[in-house]
Motif scaffolding. Structure first.
Motif, PDB file in Angstrom:
ATOM      1  N   MET A  12      37.896  34.815  54.319  1.00 16.04           N
ATOM      2  CA  MET A  12      38.272  34.866  52.974  1.00 16.04           C
ATOM      3  C   MET A  12      38.534  33.352  52.907  1.00 16.04           C
ATOM      4  O   MET A  12      39.211  32.571  53.503  1.00 16.04           O
ATOM      5  CB  MET A  12      39.682  35.339  52.888  1.00 16.04           C
ATOM      6  N   GLU A  13      38.307  32.695  51.454  1.00 16.71           N
ATOM      7  CA  GLU A  13      38.206  31.322  51.128  1.00 16.71           C
ATOM      8  C   GLU A  13      39.616  31.287  50.337  1.00 16.71           C
ATOM      9  O   GLU A  13      39.395  31.824  49.176  1.00 16.71           O
ATOM     10  CB  GLU A  13      37.077  30.883  50.485  1.00 16.71           C
ATOM     11  N   TYR A  14      40.532  30.233  50.778  1.00 19.25           N
ATOM     12  CA  TYR A  14      41.761  30.135  49.735  1.00 19.25           C
ATOM     13  C   TYR A  14      41.512  28.872  49.372  1.00 19.25           C
ATOM     14  O   TYR A  14      41.029  27.963  49.932  1.00 19.25           O
ATOM     15  CB  TYR A  14      42.847  30.145  50.749  1.00 19.25           C
ATOM     16  N   LEU A  15      42.057  28.455  47.865  1.00 21.99           N
ATOM     17  CA  LEU A  15      41.867  27.552  46.927  1.00 21.99           C
ATOM     18  C   LEU A  15      43.187  26.994  46.721  1.00 21.99           C
ATOM     19  O   LEU A  15      44.227  27.852  46.531  1.00 21.99           O
ATOM     20  CB  LEU A  15      40.828  27.659  45.698  1.00 21.99           C
ATOM     21  N   ASP A  16      43.480  25.797  46.603  1.00 21.18           N
ATOM     22  CA  ASP A  16      44.517  25.327  45.797  1.00 21.18           C
ATOM     23  C   ASP A  16      44.869  25.558  44.591  1.00 21.18           C
ATOM     24  O   ASP A  16      43.760  25.220  43.592  1.00 21.18           O
ATOM     25  CB  ASP A  16      44.908  23.751  46.282  1.00 21.18           C
ATOM     26  N   ILE A  17      45.721  26.096  43.830  1.00 17.67           N
ATOM     27  CA  ILE A  17      45.987  25.947  42.349  1.00 17.67           C
ATOM     28  C   ILE A  17      46.611  24.630  41.854  1.00 17.67           C
ATOM     29  O   ILE A  17      47.377  24.046  42.749  1.00 17.67           O
ATOM     30  CB  ILE A  17      47.026  27.128  41.827  1.00 17.67           C
TER      31      ILE A  17
ATOM     32  N   ASN B 296      38.525  34.803  45.088  1.00 28.41           N
ATOM     33  CA  ASN B 296      37.895  35.906  44.121  1.00 28.41           C
ATOM     34  C   ASN B 296      38.975  36.144  43.061  1.00 28.41           C
ATOM     35  O   ASN B 296      38.912  36.392  41.796  1.00 28.41           O
ATOM     36  CB  ASN B 296      37.497  37.253  44.980  1.00 28.41           C
ATOM     37  N   SER B 297      40.250  36.176  43.516  1.00 29.73           N
ATOM     38  CA  SER B 297      41.643  36.358  42.710  1.00 29.73           C
ATOM     39  C   SER B 297      41.749  35.125  41.625  1.00 29.73           C
ATOM     40  O   SER B 297      41.899  35.400  40.514  1.00 29.73           O
ATOM     41  CB  SER B 297      42.741  36.471  43.574  1.00 29.73           C
ATOM     42  N   VAL B 298      41.272  33.787  42.140  1.00 25.71           N
ATOM     43  CA  VAL B 298      41.197  32.807  41.262  1.00 25.71           C
ATOM     44  C   VAL B 298      40.310  33.034  40.267  1.00 25.71           C
ATOM     45  O   VAL B 298      40.694  32.593  38.964  1.00 25.71           O
ATOM     46  CB  VAL B 298      40.783  31.532  41.934  1.00 25.71           C
ATOM     47  N   HIS B 299      39.180  33.351  40.267  1.00 28.09           N
ATOM     48  CA  HIS B 299      38.185  33.559  39.353  1.00 28.09           C
ATOM     49  C   HIS B 299      38.437  35.043  38.482  1.00 28.09           C
ATOM     50  O   HIS B 299      38.020  34.930  37.142  1.00 28.09           O
ATOM     51  CB  HIS B 299      36.828  33.870  39.773  1.00 28.09           C
ATOM     52  N   ARG B 300      39.063  35.892  38.976  1.00 31.22           N
ATOM     53  CA  ARG B 300      39.567  36.871  38.051  1.00 31.22           C
ATOM     54  C   ARG B 300      40.802  36.666  37.157  1.00 31.22           C
ATOM     55  O   ARG B 300      40.550  36.926  35.972  1.00 31.22           O
ATOM     56  CB  ARG B 300      40.036  38.088  39.296  1.00 31.22           C
ATOM     57  N   ASP B 301      41.376  35.773  37.681  1.00 33.93           N
ATOM     58  CA  ASP B 301      42.667  35.461  36.800  1.00 33.93           C
ATOM     59  C   ASP B 301      42.445  34.270  36.063  1.00 33.93           C
ATOM     60  O   ASP B 301      43.285  33.893  35.095  1.00 33.93           O
ATOM     61  CB  ASP B 301      43.934  35.123  37.714  1.00 33.93           C
TER      62      ASP B 301
ATOM     63  N   SER C  28      28.065  33.716  40.423  1.00 26.16           N
ATOM     64  CA  SER C  28      27.928  33.056  39.174  1.00 26.16           C
ATOM     65  C   SER C  28      26.867  32.301  39.159  1.00 26.16           C
ATOM     66  O   SER C  28      26.253  31.678  39.952  1.00 26.16           O
ATOM     67  CB  SER C  28      29.178  32.267  38.910  1.00 26.16           C
ATOM     68  N   HIS C  29      25.966  32.440  38.090  1.00 25.68           N
ATOM     69  CA  HIS C  29      24.651  31.700  37.779  1.00 25.68           C
ATOM     70  C   HIS C  29      23.667  31.935  38.671  1.00 25.68           C
ATOM     71  O   HIS C  29      23.047  30.875  39.154  1.00 25.68           O
ATOM     72  CB  HIS C  29      25.190  30.454  37.460  1.00 25.68           C
ATOM     73  N   PRO C  30      23.589  33.157  39.060  1.00 23.77           N
ATOM     74  CA  PRO C  30      22.367  33.311  40.118  1.00 23.77           C
ATOM     75  C   PRO C  30      20.981  33.006  39.584  1.00 23.77           C
ATOM     76  O   PRO C  30      20.740  33.264  38.385  1.00 23.77           O
ATOM     77  CB  PRO C  30      22.367  34.851  40.293  1.00 23.77           C
TER      78      PRO C  30
ATOM     79  N   HIS D 141      27.089  40.332  37.471  1.00 21.88           N
ATOM     80  CA  HIS D 141      27.225  41.398  38.438  1.00 21.88           C
ATOM     81  C   HIS D 141      28.238  42.361  37.964  1.00 21.88           C
ATOM     82  O   HIS D 141      28.815  43.103  38.649  1.00 21.88           O
ATOM     83  CB  HIS D 141      27.353  40.994  39.958  1.00 21.88           C
ATOM     84  N   GLY D 142      28.450  42.436  36.585  1.00 22.64           N
ATOM     85  CA  GLY D 142      29.302  43.479  35.871  1.00 22.64           C
ATOM     86  C   GLY D 142      30.707  43.128  36.100  1.00 22.64           C
ATOM     87  O   GLY D 142      31.484  44.087  35.606  1.00 22.64           O
ATOM     88  N   ARG D 143      31.038  41.960  36.530  1.00 26.00           N
ATOM     89  CA  ARG D 143      32.546  41.713  36.501  1.00 26.00           C
ATOM     90  C   ARG D 143      32.734  40.173  35.724  1.00 26.00           C
ATOM     91  O   ARG D 143      31.786  39.435  35.499  1.00 26.00           O
ATOM     92  CB  ARG D 143      32.780  41.574  37.907  1.00 26.00           C
ATOM     93  N   ILE D 144      34.024  40.166  35.236  1.00 24.12           N
ATOM     94  CA  ILE D 144      34.218  39.147  34.463  1.00 24.12           C
ATOM     95  C   ILE D 144      34.318  37.821  35.482  1.00 24.12           C
ATOM     96  O   ILE D 144      35.177  38.161  36.519  1.00 24.12           O
ATOM     97  CB  ILE D 144      35.597  39.483  33.660  1.00 24.12           C
ATOM     98  N   PHE D 145      34.246  36.714  34.990  1.00 25.22           N
ATOM     99  CA  PHE D 145      34.239  35.537  36.011  1.00 25.22           C
ATOM    100  C   PHE D 145      34.746  34.560  35.093  1.00 25.22           C
ATOM    101  O   PHE D 145      34.091  34.016  34.288  1.00 25.22           O
ATOM    102  CB  PHE D 145      32.675  35.243  36.523  1.00 25.22           C
TER     103      PHE D 145
END
Length: 179
Positions: free
Chosen positions: A1-6, A21-26, A59-61, A114-118
């Motif tokens: 899993m890749e973690y990002l700084d907020i 994935n949570s960062v892009h979901r939220d 995103s943007h495939p 791919h059917g998901r909000i980004f």
């Protein structure tokens, strides 16, 4: 899993980290580094190296994009991440002093892939690297990059402006390269 700084609006880490994935979901504010590789061509002037994104990207495939770009993992800095992405995505080695800092760019958009909000909400540091790389000798990270090509700067600017090629390139960032 890749973690990002907020991060703050200035790109400064807040001390909070989240899974990508949570960062892009939220739609959390995070950092990316963007490296444009350029060369001088006697006939065409400035040429830039574009990558065509893998069809498996979240995103943007299949779109043309910056030479090398990526999210900055938690705890890492812009420059360190930029150099790592160059090596991982393209197999290009660069020294820190070779990257010309063109400034920060604020990015905010939302789309469905791919059917998901980004939701992308990022602070990007843009770099320029003058390097005449032989694309036949690049080592592409196939999960990320389908192919690469050199394109005349003016042609790229025009095609992005007219939306005549599939791309996720910002005109603002292309303008930053010429400053």
């Amino acid at each position: 899993m890749e973690y990002l700084d907020i991060v703050t609006e200035d790109g400064i880490p807040t001390g909070v980290t989240k899974e990508r994935n949570s960062v892009h979901r939220d739609g959390d504010l995070h950092r990316t580094s963007h490296v444009w590789i350029a060369r001088e061509d006697q006939e065409h002037g400035m040429e830039i190296l574009l990558q065509k994104r893998s069809m498996n990207k979240d995103s943007h495939p299949g779109c043309y994009d910056i030479s090398s770009a990526g999210h900055i993992p938690a705890g890492m800095g812009y420059l360190e991440s930029a150099l790592r992405e160059l090596m991982e995505e393209l197999g290009v080695h660069a020294e820190p002093e070779e990257l010309i800092d063109k400034g920060l760019r604020r990015v905010r958009w939302q789309e469905t892939f791919h059917g998901r909000i980004f939701r992308d909400n990022q602070v990007s540091r843009v770099y320029l690297l003058w390097k005449d790389v032989d694309i036949s000798k690049l080592c592409l990270q196939t999960e990320e990059v389908e192919s690469v090509c050199w394109m005349e700067y003016a042609k790229c600017f025009r095609e992005v402006q007219e939306n005549s090629m599939p791309n996720c390139i910002a005109l603002e960032e292309l303008r930053m390269l010429k400053q």
